[in-house]
Design an enzyme around this catalytic site. Structure first.
Site, PDB file in Angstrom:
ATOM      1  N   GLY A 149       0.787  -1.223   0.000  1.00  0.00           N
ATOM      2  CA  GLY A 149       0.000   0.000   0.000  1.00  0.00           C
ATOM      3  C   GLY A 149       0.823   1.278   0.000  1.00  0.00           C
ATOM      4  N   HIS A 203      16.216  12.672 -12.615  1.00  0.00           N
ATOM      5  CA  HIS A 203      15.491  11.423 -12.392  1.00  0.00           C
ATOM      6  C   HIS A 203      14.842  11.400 -11.004  1.00  0.00           C
ATOM      7  CE1 HIS A 203      17.695   8.846 -15.635  1.00  0.00           C
ATOM      8  NE2 HIS A 203      16.545   9.306 -16.086  1.00  0.00           N
ATOM      9  N   ASP A 231      29.151   6.240  -9.148  1.00  0.00           N
ATOM     10  CA  ASP A 231      27.952   5.453  -9.486  1.00  0.00           C
ATOM     11  C   ASP A 231      28.271   3.958  -9.628  1.00  0.00           C
ATOM     12  OD1 ASP A 231      25.623   4.438 -10.646  1.00  0.00           O
ATOM     13  OD2 ASP A 231      25.869   5.508 -12.549  1.00  0.00           O
ATOM     14  N   VAL A 276      19.632   0.602 -24.254  1.00  0.00           N
ATOM     15  CA  VAL A 276      20.947   0.535 -23.617  1.00  0.00           C
ATOM     16  C   VAL A 276      20.811   1.162 -22.232  1.00  0.00           C
ATOM     17  CG1 VAL A 276      22.264   0.666 -25.774  1.00  0.00           C
ATOM     18  CG2 VAL A 276      21.665   2.770 -24.553  1.00  0.00           C
ATOM     19  N   SER A 277      21.697   0.771 -21.365  1.00  0.00           N
ATOM     20  CA  SER A 277      21.665   1.294 -19.996  1.00  0.00           C
ATOM     21  C   SER A 277      22.229   2.713 -19.952  1.00  0.00           C
ATOM     22  CB  SER A 277      22.489   0.378 -19.094  1.00  0.00           C
ATOM     23  OG  SER A 277      22.673   0.967 -17.829  1.00  0.00           O
ATOM     24  N   HIS A 290      24.009   3.609 -17.290  1.00  0.00           N
ATOM     25  CA  HIS A 290      25.056   3.569 -16.262  1.00  0.00           C
ATOM     26  C   HIS A 290      26.322   2.893 -16.779  1.00  0.00           C
ATOM     27  CE1 HIS A 290      22.276   4.834 -13.061  1.00  0.00           C
ATOM     28  NE2 HIS A 290      21.381   4.133 -13.730  1.00  0.00           N
ATOM     29  N   HIS A 298      16.672  10.881  -7.847  1.00  0.00           N
ATOM     30  CA  HIS A 298      17.600  11.951  -7.440  1.00  0.00           C
ATOM     31  C   HIS A 298      16.888  13.239  -7.044  1.00  0.00           C
ATOM     32  CE1 HIS A 298      21.411   9.847  -8.416  1.00  0.00           C
ATOM     33  NE2 HIS A 298      20.553   9.107  -9.089  1.00  0.00           N
TER      34      HIS A 298
END
Lengths: 553, 553
Positions: free
Chosen positions: B47, B74, B193, B363-364, B366, B77
């Site tokens: 919930g 994002h 990262d 594609v990523s 990161h 962030h």
């Protein structure tokens, strides 16, 4: 041709889903059933333990059902059998290991008077108008079989779950020659495993994992802990052989792993070198570099042995900083988060963890596109029905078949319950029988339906607010209450004001009803529900289930 | 050195988890905060809408908090920013697009008197003893920045989320020269990262996806529907450019996609050729081969535009048999099942679906291991703190750093809340501040705790049985009831016998209490709960929550 001379193929499970595989085949007055699998519930089936196929069709026609044929011992092929055998009791046929697993199950369910038959590859069994021939295939559990069902109209070939492992651990290569022979004779219809139909290329041999084990075992100086599916006897065999090579003892932990190892040893499916197996209580008697632990928990199941080790919650075994843990499995869709969490916990305990898809510690048990094409070309069936897969897998498999020249009109991407009727000249979907999901929750089979699940869903999101009021049945006056109890909504001790305000709202609603001389409970309840619901949403942004209860004295 | 001359780095979120990134940096009387992200709840947080960092530490020290620095726009962030700004109100700094996104958010939350500042790459801002330099990096949303924070003790370099895309869509390559300059000067500590730290090799350039689009668009004769993350403006840009090349119009569907496209166009981050954009109501005016639809729903979210199209539930757009749907995203862990279901539904509607990880449609954002190594070598920091990742990612990143020669003792795999204190000569973890998860449910921030969640869990599994009885307060005699109401347990109309038996059990328990002259409600309730619970478990194998309510008149 009369209706009687038609063959009916009726999937009762496993089409458009991964799991609860079951297929009925009917000719005249005889029905045979292939597999009786269960499925683990999707997330939204709150509280449900397992899902089994709806077998109303078989129960209605139970006098015609003459056999259940099992392709292999995985839960998604035999797990529903105890539930099915409560309703109908035809003879059951399967390989030695499959029937060994089934015997354990039926014992747990206290079933007796069963007709359990063990067959071997290339055995033939005659059931009414059908002659069933069992054909060895390779997969991720030993002793798997496909089926060639010889019918008056032609041969039905069912692959079961399979891959084309050219170097299987037990040396039992898929029976290509028999398949070639069937193809040569002409196969009327093929049903083939679609689980990996969207994967290009070839599925690696199980032996690849053994090479990785060899590399890892060769480098490790601490304990090695391997987790895999409890039924993956070949994988366990490879752990044992590698342990032997490096002079390590093997301890098996986790109920289902222990059971499977025991059955496999009894039936001769595990080659266990003398003295290699130790009890988990003995682990402490050996130095770390002499130990391998094989355990359940490859899916991050919260109650599994590995998860309990990772959370330092296991009675006998904890994780030590020099341990190497090999997750020799990939997460089943839906389990990704659980597996990640376990990996994190293991790292936190200081272990090295080998878990990656690319690390060579797992291979699939299902054929990829190139293998599926080989089988399609070898058998070259007149009609093709992709089975065992979600809709996208069936479609991809159908597209593969079409790309090999099987005409679109002869390929049936069917749904559970549909009747695929095959006559001498043509085949088509002619109708539908009852099919679907039966939910098992505790001891209840099929007693949890949509309303119960919808309520569980609402309860899980915002909880419940119960409003109780006692009313004088003579004049509708409030004698006691309203009392308010909540669960899963807000923590009441910190929300006294909210609850007090809620009570006032209920009183207001009751007063309005009393003044307007409204006495129907349904109306009063709906007034309370509306007024209170609106108030709570304004104050909290939540919509708990509101349950007014009126007591009369 | 006095205590005062030490630098404290305090992660408040984003370590040991993917999401709710937040990092505090303190020197003497000044605190600066990097990012203020949210996290979407894990399944067991029943919930809960979103999860934000516990910022007690910042609230307690709010007079010291002099800035919030945002690396990019994002949700993980900037998503918690509105909640943070309700409590503390320091100046906020971010790039133009980031601040554009933030402005939309603070408007929704009715916040004002804010100090929102837009900065550009290579801008420098002085905040107390810190000089903050913004450094361009590439990622999956435009206008991302890392930070070089010049402090009295040396430079802190924070990568933000990044990859080393050598051919970014907007031509804005990561500012390698500045990074080299920092490395040459000497960096005291780097925070980098870790999201993809367990992926070998290099992450592909965003441009690769454009090539795939070009191939697919070149072959399609029907409509093309592309779904991706609404914030992936580069991806949307590539769809638009490819659509232009093939003479197709573009319709944007889905609230967040429309918002992001609008903001990006206003701020100049999307190059939109004249006349290419059409409203969804206009789609019917063009032939199928002239249409591209860009839509939300890449995660299979049940209420998203694509899911509604797939279930034929969207007001304007349905799926047509010649449609090609490109799922230009990978499922976020936990969403795999939802995405698969959407793919199945699309196939069922007759569309072709391109969804595979290997299909080159995603594609990523990161950096993978080789990129992380390049940055580690370029910066060669004295101390290294892997950030943004689950524990396994942080560990893998730490292992990478060690393999490049950064001593183990200078690498800190830390937990949220830990104080990493850096002095002139050494660094160590010296303590802990409050940190953790604050759950947001509806309008409530932090009012849902463990008890409420435990109740929701129990309610979701087996439902609830409410037992109400009205008792004479003089003598304890039962005046009305017991009445039984259940929700989420069994469907009552089909279980009358079970409910009647349950009532008898309650009566028995009440009788015993009455005869024994037991009057404490707590004891009576626990008697009812025990007796009834045992009975229900025997009969059904389930353990619903049992809630006895006693009313006195």
């Amino acid at each position: 041709m009369s209706d009687d001379a038609r063959l009916q193929i009726i999937p009762l499970g496993g089409l458009g889903e991964i799991g609860k595989n079951m297929m009925a085949i009917k000719y005249q007055e005889t029905i045979i059933v292939i597999d009786a699998g269960l499925m683990f519930p999707e997330d939204e089936l709150l509280g449900i333990d397992v899902v089994i196929p709806d077998i109303s069709y078989l129960v209605e026609n139970q006098d015609k059902v003459k056999a259940i044929l099992l392709t292999h011992g995985h839960e998604d092929h035999v797990g529903a059998l105890p539930y099915v055998l409560r309703e109908i009791n035809p003879p059951v046929y399967g390989s030695k290991l499959t029937m060994g697993i089934v015997e354990g199950k039926v014992k747990e369910h206290n079933l007796d008077n069963l007709q359990l038959n063990t067959v071997r590859p290339r055995d033939k069994v005659t059931i009414g108008p059908f002659e069933v021939e069992f054909i060895r295939v390779s997969h991720s559990i030993p002793d798997c079989m496909g089926l060639a069902i010889h019918t008056p109209l032609g041969i039905i070939f069912h692959t079961g779950d399979f891959k084309l492992d050219q170097t299987p651990i037990d040396g039992q290569v898929i029976d290509f020659r028999k398949m070639a022979e069937l193809g040569e004779k002409g196969v009327l219809v093929m049903l083939s495993d679609s689980t990996n139909a969207d994967r290009p290329g070839f599925t690696m041999s199980e032996r690849v994992v053994g090479h990785t084990f060899d590399e890892v075992f060769g480098q490790c100086e601490g304990r090695i802990i391997v987790t895999t599916f409890a039924s993956n006897i070949h994988r366990i065999q490879q752990v044992i052989h590698t342990a032997e090579k490096y002079g390590r003892k093997v301890a098996v932990i986790g109920r289902s792993m222990i059971n499977n190892v025991k059955i496999s040893m009894q039936l001769g499916y595990l080659d266990m070198p003398e003295g290699i197996l130790i009890e988990m209580e003995e682990i402490g008697n050996y130095s770390a570099d002499k130990i391998v632990i094989v355990t359940t928990g490859s899916q991050g199941e919260p109650m599994s042995a590995l998860t309990r080790m990772a959370t330092a919650d296991h009675r006998w075994v904890g994780i030590e900083p020099d341990d190497t843990v090999i997750i020799s499995a990939t997460p089943i869709p839906g389990n990704e988060k659980l597996v990640s969490r376990t990996v994190d916990l293991l790292f936190k305990q200081g272990a090295e963890v080998i878990y990656d898809r690319s690390a060579g510690v797992h291979v699939s048990g299902h054929a990829s596109q190139e293998e599926l094409k080989i089988v399609l070309n070898l058998i070259k069936p007149k009609y093709f029905i992709p089975v065992h897969g979600e809709y996208r897998h069936l479609i991809k498999h159908a597209q593969l078949a079409e790309s090999l020249g099987i005409p679109h009109s002869r390929i049936f991407v069917a749904e559970n319950g549909q009747i695929i009727e095959i006559g001498k000249k043509k085949a088509s979907i002619t109708g539908k029988v009852t099919a679907g999901k039966v939910l098992v929750d505790g001891l209840g089979v099929g007693d949890v339906g949509n309303i119960v699940l919808r309520d569980r869903k609402q309860l899980s999101q915002d909880g419940i607010m119960i409003v109780v009021v006692t009313i004088n049945k003579e004049n509708g006056e409030v004698m006691a209450g309203p009392d308010i109890v909540t669960r899963g909504f807000v923590y009441v001790r910190e929300s006294e004001e909210l609850i007090e305000n809620a009570k006032s709202k209920v009183k207001e609603a009751l007063d309005v009803c009393y003044r307007k001389n409204i006495t129907e409970w349904a109306v009063i309840k709906s007034q309370v529900r509306d007024k209170l619901g609106k108030h709570l949403y304004e104050k909290t942004g939540r919509r708990p289930m509101i349950l007014p209860i009126i007591m009369e004295v």
